[in-house]
Design an enzyme around this catalytic site. Structure first.
Site, PDB file in Angstrom:
ATOM      1  N   THR A 250       0.426  -1.654   0.012  1.00 32.13           N
ATOM      2  CA  THR A 250       0.196  -0.453  -0.104  1.00 32.13           C
ATOM      3  C   THR A 250       0.810   1.102  -0.129  1.00 32.13           C
ATOM      4  O   THR A 250       1.681   1.080   0.582  1.00 32.13           O
ATOM      5  CB  THR A 250      -0.609  -0.357   0.678  1.00 32.13           C
ATOM      6  OG1 THR A 250      -1.584  -0.656   0.620  1.00 32.13           O
ATOM      7  CG2 THR A 250      -1.659   1.152   1.533  1.00 32.13           C
ATOM      8  N   ARG A 278     -14.643  -6.042  -0.692  1.00 33.29           N
ATOM      9  CA  ARG A 278     -14.433  -5.345   0.684  1.00 33.29           C
ATOM     10  C   ARG A 278     -13.430  -4.060   0.288  1.00 33.29           C
ATOM     11  O   ARG A 278     -13.104  -3.275  -0.558  1.00 33.29           O
ATOM     12  CB  ARG A 278     -13.334  -6.559   1.168  1.00 33.29           C
ATOM     13  CG  ARG A 278     -12.367  -5.954   2.583  1.00 33.29           C
ATOM     14  CD  ARG A 278     -11.169  -5.360   2.224  1.00 33.29           C
ATOM     15  NE  ARG A 278     -10.509  -5.155   3.368  1.00 33.29           N
ATOM     16  CZ  ARG A 278      -9.071  -4.440   3.612  1.00 33.29           C
ATOM     17  NH1 ARG A 278      -8.992  -3.673   2.120  1.00 33.29           N
ATOM     18  NH2 ARG A 278      -8.640  -4.415   4.716  1.00 33.29           N
ATOM     19  N   GLY A 280     -11.371  -1.317   2.646  1.00 31.03           N
ATOM     20  CA  GLY A 280     -10.663  -1.226   3.218  1.00 31.03           C
ATOM     21  C   GLY A 280     -10.492   0.117   4.114  1.00 31.03           C
ATOM     22  O   GLY A 280     -11.395   1.032   4.231  1.00 31.03           O
ATOM     23  N   ASP A 281      -9.259   0.562   5.385  1.00 37.77           N
ATOM     24  CA  ASP A 281      -9.281   1.722   5.581  1.00 37.77           C
ATOM     25  C   ASP A 281      -8.588   3.253   4.950  1.00 37.77           C
ATOM     26  O   ASP A 281      -8.851   3.985   4.982  1.00 37.77           O
ATOM     27  CB  ASP A 281      -7.400   1.815   6.826  1.00 37.77           C
ATOM     28  CG  ASP A 281      -6.901   1.183   6.667  1.00 37.77           C
ATOM     29  OD1 ASP A 281      -6.330   0.362   5.928  1.00 37.77           O
ATOM     30  OD2 ASP A 281      -5.930   1.711   6.753  1.00 37.77           O
ATOM     31  N   GLY A 304      -6.843  -2.872   7.816  1.00 35.62           N
ATOM     32  CA  GLY A 304      -7.444  -2.014   7.309  1.00 35.62           C
ATOM     33  C   GLY A 304      -8.350  -1.996   8.414  1.00 35.62           C
ATOM     34  O   GLY A 304      -8.962  -1.100   8.612  1.00 35.62           O
TER      35      GLY A 304
HETATM   36  N1  ASP Z   1      -4.737  -1.201   4.630  1.00 34.87           N
HETATM   37  C1  ASP Z   1      -4.274  -1.730   3.625  1.00 34.87           C
HETATM   38  C2  ASP Z   1      -5.548  -2.117   3.782  1.00 34.87           C
HETATM   39  O1  ASP Z   1      -6.923  -3.175   4.929  1.00 34.87           O
HETATM   40  C3  ASP Z   1      -3.660  -2.863   3.238  1.00 34.87           C
HETATM   41  C4  ASP Z   1      -2.562  -2.657   3.196  1.00 34.87           C
HETATM   42  O2  ASP Z   1      -1.828  -1.656   3.818  1.00 34.87           O
HETATM   43  O3  ASP Z   1      -1.692  -3.305   2.998  1.00 34.87           O
HETATM   44  O4  ASP Z   1      -6.630  -2.145   2.468  1.00 34.87           O
END
Ligand code: ASP
Length: 390
Positions: A250, A278, A280-281, A304
């Site tokens: 990321t 899905r 994520g954050d 996330g």
């Molecule tokens: N935070 C990201 C997510 O959950 C993944 C990551 O940072 O590796 O989509």
């Protein structure tokens, strides 16, 4: 041109992914994996993360001062010197430094911090090494669904896209949402349509494809099949190599411009083998991304779901604003003390208005780089350059 079909491929790669996935899953189900694998998301299970981060070892000290821009290339298992070729090391360092330079160019000509973080993140999205844009990970049905967000510290304006499938640079779509719509977040087809209508380049799904991410999906499916057919929860080589491959990539950036305005941006393909749909954050303002003049510009990476539940980046800002904490203390408290208790690990890059920078992480590593106001670029990619819990 917009991609309506989930698996639309270019003429140069006419085969269909669903058929391959079905075959691969069948193979995976027949394959015995000797040790415990990660959970369905592909990350090491929460128990391991909590154990690893239960006793914070380090102190909340800033990593650097007089920083004007920083980028990250994901948390997770760090790169190790003994398992990294000089070519790989160069590729990662160059990738991070190129992104910093892209942002630096904007700042040097008097551009604003929003344009600087967008330029830095675009560079990382275009680099197949990172899990964003080209090189994004696969969903469980072998698609790509990308998330991104951007925030301006001067007026708390923000924009985000979630689950996009055809915009080439999701971070630019997020900026469009911020500047050209009356909303903060658009998702799915509506977001792809909005980006295309506003002239952003679109791609078919195969643009995002890389062999490495495909292999990670196959590994994740094998591990899921293996752990489903096993009662033990080992932590052998299969688990280690999966964590290595899947828990990285990321991307994000934070910047402070000549007017001292802060901005932050984050972009990702999410997590390998995630369910379709899905989110994520990374596109959630206050979880993966936050920027507020007077407190912090922060971009996160890691588990996330935990970063959403812990309102990670907004909490860093709140601890500074309402708790009087400095950026390093606030970021340390969230990343090292709070989030691991919820069962997740990861890292954040955090920059305050004075240029104090910190990159705490509970994951083994956090690939990142920063630029100081005198033009020095520092890249950190190896575990021994970025000790965890500090
Ligand atoms: N935070 C990201 C997510 O959950 C993944 C990551 O940072 O590796 O989509």
């Amino acid at each position: 041109m917009r991609t309506r079909s989930r698996f639309r491929m270019s003429a140069s790669r006419p085969w269909t992914l669903p058929a391959l996935v079905a075959a691969a899953v069948a193979t995976a189900l027949l394959t015995t994996v000797p040790h415990g694998g990660p959970d369905r998301t592909g990350r090491a299970g929460p128990a391991g993360d909590v154990a690893a981060a239960a006793e914070p070892q380090g102190k909340a000290r800033p990593d650097a001062h007089d920083v004007v821009l920083a980028v990250h290339g994901g948390a997770g298992s760090a790169l190790h010197r003994d398992r990294t070729t000089p070519e790989q090391e160069k590729a990662y360092r160059d990738g991070l430094a190129d992104a910093v330079r892209a942002g630096q160019k904007v700042l040097d000509r008097g551009g604003d911090s929003v344009s600087a973080v967008e330029a830095a993140v675009r560079s990382l999205e275009d680099n197949p090494l990172f899990n964003a844009g080209k090189g994004a990970v696969f969903t469980e049905d072998a698609g790509h669904e990308l998330d991104a967000s951007i925030m301006r510290g001067s007026d708390l304006k923000a924009g985000a896209v979630a689950g996009v499938r055809s915009v080439r640079n999701p971070i630019s779509a997020a900026r469009l949402v911020m500047e050209k719509s009356r909303h903060v977040m658009l998702a799915g087809e509506g977001a792809d349509d909005f980006a295309a209508r506003n002239g952003l380049p679109t791609v078919t799904q195969d643009y995002y494809w890389t062999q490495r991410r495909w292999d990670s999906l196959m590994d994740a499916k094998r591990a899921a099949a293996g752990s489903a057919s096993r009662s033990d929860n080992g932590s052998g080589p299969a688990k280690a190599s999966l964590a290595d491959e899947q828990a990285k990539g990321t991307v994000g950036a934070v910047a402070r411009d000549q007017k001292r305005n802060l901005a932050a941006a984050t972009s990702t393909g999410g997590m390998t083998n995630k369910m379709s749909g899905r989110i994520g954050d990374s596109p959630i303002i206050g979880a993966g991304t936050y920027a507020k003049n007077g407190t912090v510009a922060a971009s996160a990476t890691g588990d996330g779901e935990i970063f959403i539940r812990g309102a990670a980046t907004a909490t860093i800002s709140n601890l500074m604003e309402f708790g009087g904490k400095d950026v390093a203390t606030a970021a340390y408290e969230v990343l090292i003390e709070r989030l691991p208790k919820l069962g997740g690990s990861g890292g954040v890059i955090a920059l305050d208005g004075k240029g104090t920078f910190d990159a705490p992480h509970s994951s083994e590593g956090l690939l990142h780089a920063y630029l100081t106001k005198d033009g020095k670029i520092v890249t950190k990619i190896f575990a021994d350059e970025t000790p965890p819990n500090s």
